[in-house]
Scaffold this motif. Structure first.
Motif, PDB file in Angstrom:
ATOM      1  N   GLU A  43      83.825  65.246  73.901  1.00  0.00           N
ATOM      2  CA  GLU A  43      83.446  64.714  75.218  1.00  0.00           C
ATOM      3  C   GLU A  43      82.678  65.727  76.066  1.00  0.00           C
ATOM      4  O   GLU A  43      82.012  65.361  77.038  1.00  0.00           O
ATOM      5  CB  GLU A  43      84.675  64.209  75.977  1.00  0.00           C
ATOM      6  CG  GLU A  43      85.690  65.276  76.374  1.00  0.00           C
ATOM      7  CD  GLU A  43      86.752  65.475  75.299  1.00  0.00           C
ATOM      8  OE1 GLU A  43      87.840  65.969  75.648  1.00  0.00           O
ATOM      9  OE2 GLU A  43      86.487  65.155  74.112  1.00  0.00           O
ATOM     10  N   LYS A  58      74.627  60.404  70.424  1.00  0.00           N
ATOM     11  CA  LYS A  58      75.554  59.524  71.127  1.00  0.00           C
ATOM     12  C   LYS A  58      76.342  58.668  70.149  1.00  0.00           C
ATOM     13  O   LYS A  58      77.544  58.435  70.321  1.00  0.00           O
ATOM     14  CB  LYS A  58      74.787  58.651  72.109  1.00  0.00           C
ATOM     15  CG  LYS A  58      74.260  59.423  73.320  1.00  0.00           C
ATOM     16  CD  LYS A  58      73.420  58.538  74.227  1.00  0.00           C
ATOM     17  CE  LYS A  58      72.878  59.364  75.398  1.00  0.00           C
ATOM     18  NZ  LYS A  58      71.970  58.566  76.257  1.00  0.00           N
ATOM     19  N   GLY A 114      79.727  63.420  73.785  1.00  0.00           N
ATOM     20  CA  GLY A 114      79.660  63.091  75.205  1.00  0.00           C
ATOM     21  C   GLY A 114      80.489  61.893  75.592  1.00  0.00           C
ATOM     22  O   GLY A 114      80.664  61.634  76.804  1.00  0.00           O
ATOM     23  N   GLN A 115      81.025  61.156  74.642  1.00  0.00           N
ATOM     24  CA  GLN A 115      81.813  59.975  74.971  1.00  0.00           C
ATOM     25  C   GLN A 115      83.168  60.371  75.545  1.00  0.00           C
ATOM     26  O   GLN A 115      83.833  61.265  75.053  1.00  0.00           O
ATOM     27  CB  GLN A 115      82.011  59.110  73.719  1.00  0.00           C
ATOM     28  CG  GLN A 115      80.749  58.414  73.259  1.00  0.00           C
ATOM     29  CD  GLN A 115      80.991  57.515  72.069  1.00  0.00           C
ATOM     30  OE1 GLN A 115      82.140  57.182  71.750  1.00  0.00           O
ATOM     31  NE2 GLN A 115      79.920  57.083  71.410  1.00  0.00           N
ATOM     32  N   GLY A 116      83.541  59.675  76.595  1.00  0.00           N
ATOM     33  CA  GLY A 116      84.824  59.954  77.238  1.00  0.00           C
ATOM     34  C   GLY A 116      84.740  61.007  78.324  1.00  0.00           C
ATOM     35  O   GLY A 116      85.743  61.303  78.985  1.00  0.00           O
ATOM     36  N   TYR A 117      83.554  61.599  78.505  1.00  0.00           N
ATOM     37  CA  TYR A 117      83.420  62.612  79.567  1.00  0.00           C
ATOM     38  C   TYR A 117      83.492  61.944  80.927  1.00  0.00           C
ATOM     39  O   TYR A 117      82.849  60.925  81.169  1.00  0.00           O
ATOM     40  CB  TYR A 117      82.108  63.374  79.420  1.00  0.00           C
ATOM     41  CG  TYR A 117      81.829  64.301  80.601  1.00  0.00           C
ATOM     42  CD1 TYR A 117      82.662  65.387  80.855  1.00  0.00           C
ATOM     43  CD2 TYR A 117      80.763  64.041  81.475  1.00  0.00           C
ATOM     44  CE1 TYR A 117      82.439  66.213  81.944  1.00  0.00           C
ATOM     45  CE2 TYR A 117      80.533  64.871  82.564  1.00  0.00           C
ATOM     46  CZ  TYR A 117      81.371  65.949  82.792  1.00  0.00           C
ATOM     47  OH  TYR A 117      81.158  66.756  83.870  1.00  0.00           O
ATOM     48  N   ARG A 118      84.266  62.540  81.811  1.00  0.00           N
ATOM     49  CA  ARG A 118      84.428  62.009  83.167  1.00  0.00           C
ATOM     50  C   ARG A 118      83.670  62.898  84.146  1.00  0.00           C
ATOM     51  O   ARG A 118      83.955  64.087  84.255  1.00  0.00           O
ATOM     52  CB  ARG A 118      85.914  61.941  83.524  1.00  0.00           C
ATOM     53  CG  ARG A 118      86.696  60.963  82.657  1.00  0.00           C
ATOM     54  CD  ARG A 118      88.187  61.198  82.755  1.00  0.00           C
ATOM     55  NE  ARG A 118      88.665  61.049  84.126  1.00  0.00           N
ATOM     56  CZ  ARG A 118      89.898  61.389  84.537  1.00  0.00           C
ATOM     57  NH1 ARG A 118      90.756  61.927  83.658  1.00  0.00           N
ATOM     58  NH2 ARG A 118      90.261  61.221  85.778  1.00  0.00           N
ATOM     59  N   ALA A 148      91.842  65.537  82.802  1.00  0.00           N
ATOM     60  CA  ALA A 148      90.805  65.874  81.816  1.00  0.00           C
ATOM     61  C   ALA A 148      91.085  67.244  81.191  1.00  0.00           C
ATOM     62  O   ALA A 148      91.667  68.129  81.811  1.00  0.00           O
ATOM     63  CB  ALA A 148      89.440  65.867  82.483  1.00  0.00           C
TER      64      ALA A 148
END
Length: 431
Positions: free
Chosen positions: A355, A365, A370-374, A387
């Motif tokens: 993430e 992607k 990068g998925q789930g990055y807040r 996080a």
């Protein structure tokens, strides 16, 4: 090379005063009573005629060469002198040949720290066999400048700068020898200027006495000597001792001591830019986030000095010295940095969590990068509670703020954020 037979012949008149007044017996030596007093190591060695390998460590002009010569004379051994400034392995070989003729000899090496490792190693077999009694003289810390093998075979004796009373006694001897007259004020000023160095004092005494007719006063002393610097070795122990004293005085929050050591270094010829660099280091190492203004102020002082030069710019550096001394202290960032470095150096190269990875392309992607990055700015209070940012398996806390200065508020904020993290992760765990 020289032998004990001609060691103390009458010195010619053209020799420096310090050489002409060199003691011919241990009883004439001034100072170093911690080594030469009743029952002290060098006194005992001389009285017993039992000379041992040694290293005489001390500042210039305190009697290292004199003590070596007198101790050898008391032992009755042949004396051989080698200068590390001018000599080399060839001189060591010659000393070996001469020592073998006599069966045993004392070898004195002046400025032994100037010999390289190979040259110092050349002494070892002859010291071990007993052919040489090795005596080295050095102004530098033998722990750093003398090979450990040679150091382990010699006793280190530390000589101290001569005290004012010792220098006064030598001053009186010099005046009698030169038939010179000095005022008490001029004598006191010369002794202070000598800074514990007998050779320096006697050399100046002779120079001024020959240049002045009649009684030497303070004005005549200043006219002949001019503005002289105190003893200061820009590359040796005196330098590092002084900067250590400055740093520790700042860390100890003593502005008066900090200013004193700062001015001592300037007075001795230290480069103000070096001092400025050290002040910047102190601002980060010893104050850090307890007062972040300290770093900015030291950088401004550095810049001011670069613009104004000496002596005007030195005042800005002095201002920084005082500010650093009175600022709240914290080494929390310094400690955290060292802890993080220590972990990274010994740990494996852990992968960056998916993430947190950058994903500029479609392929990256689809791979989950990068998925789930807040994005913290989109979260309440700009904080993504729960996080994770460290690699998997790393749980260390490197930074522990103090309660001093601004770090007290930082500590409070971090505690609130950690509580929010714990609550968020507990909530995720219940789902």
């Amino acid at each position: 090379m020289s032998s004990t037979a001609d060691l103390f012949e009458q010195a010619p008149a053209q020799q420096p005063l310090a050489e002409r007044l060199r003691p011919k017996r241990l009883a004439e030596v001034v100072g170093q009573q911690h080594l030469l007093g009743e029952g002290k190591p060098l006194r005992v060695a001389a009285e017993a005629g039992a000379l041992h390998s040694m290293i005489l460590w001390g500042p210039p002009g305190v009697g290292k060469t004199t003590l070596a010569r007198l101790l050898v004379a008391a032992s009755g051994l042949p004396f051989m002198a080698i200068s590390a400034v001018l000599g080399g392995v060839k001189d060591i070989r010659e000393a070996v040949e001469q020592a073998r003729v006599h069966g045993r000899a004392a070898v004195f090496v002046d400025e032994v720290h100037r010999f390289n490792k190979a040259q110092q190693d050349a002494f070892l077999p002859h010291v071990e066999s007993g052919l040489f009694v090795f005596i080295g003289a050095t102004t530098e810390n033998p722990s750093f400048e003398v090979n450990s093998a040679l150091l382990s075979r010699a006793t280190v004796h530390v000589l101290e700068p001569l005290q004012a009373a010792d220098l006064h006694e030598l001053f009186d001897r010099g005046c009698r020898h030169l038939n010179a007259q000095w005022s008490e004020e001029a004598a006191a000023q010369l002794i202070a200027y000598a800074d514990g160095d007998a050779r320096r004092m006697l050399g100046s005494l002779e120079t001024v006495s020959r240049a002045v007719q009649g009684v030497v006063g303070e004005e005549q002393l200043k006219q002949v000597l001019g503005k002289q610097l105190r003893r200061f070795d820009k590359g040796g122990d005196a330098f590092y001792d002084l900067i250590s004293a400055l740093h520790k005085s700042v860390r100890g929050s003593d502005p008066d001591a900090s200013l004193y050591w700062f001015v001592r270094m300037l007075d001795g010829g230290a480069d103000p830019r070096y001092l400025a660099r050290r002040l910047v280091r102190m601002a980060s190492e010893d104050i850090g986030l307890a007062d972040p203004r300290a770093l900015r102020l030291t950088l401004d002082a550095f810049d001011t000095y670069e613009r104004l030069g000496s002596p005007e710019g030195e005042l800005a550096l002095a201002q920084a010295v005082v500010y650093l001394a009175v600022a709240p202290k914290s080494n929390a960032v310094y400690t955290a940095y060292k802890a993080a470095r220590a972990l990274v150096e010994k740990d494996a190269s852990r992968p960056v969590p998916m993430e947190l990875r950058n994903a500029p392309t479609k392929l990256m992607k689809t791979m989950g990068m990068g998925q789930g990055y807040r994005y913290a700015h989109d979260e309440p209070d700009g904080f993504a509670a729960g996080a994770h940012y460290l690699p998997e398996g790393v749980e260390e806390r490197f930074y522990t703020p103090t309660e001093r200065g601004l770090e007290g508020k930082i500590a409070e904020k971090l505690e609130r954020l950690r509580e929010a993290n714990a609550a968020a992760r507990e909530g995720l765990g219940k789902r």
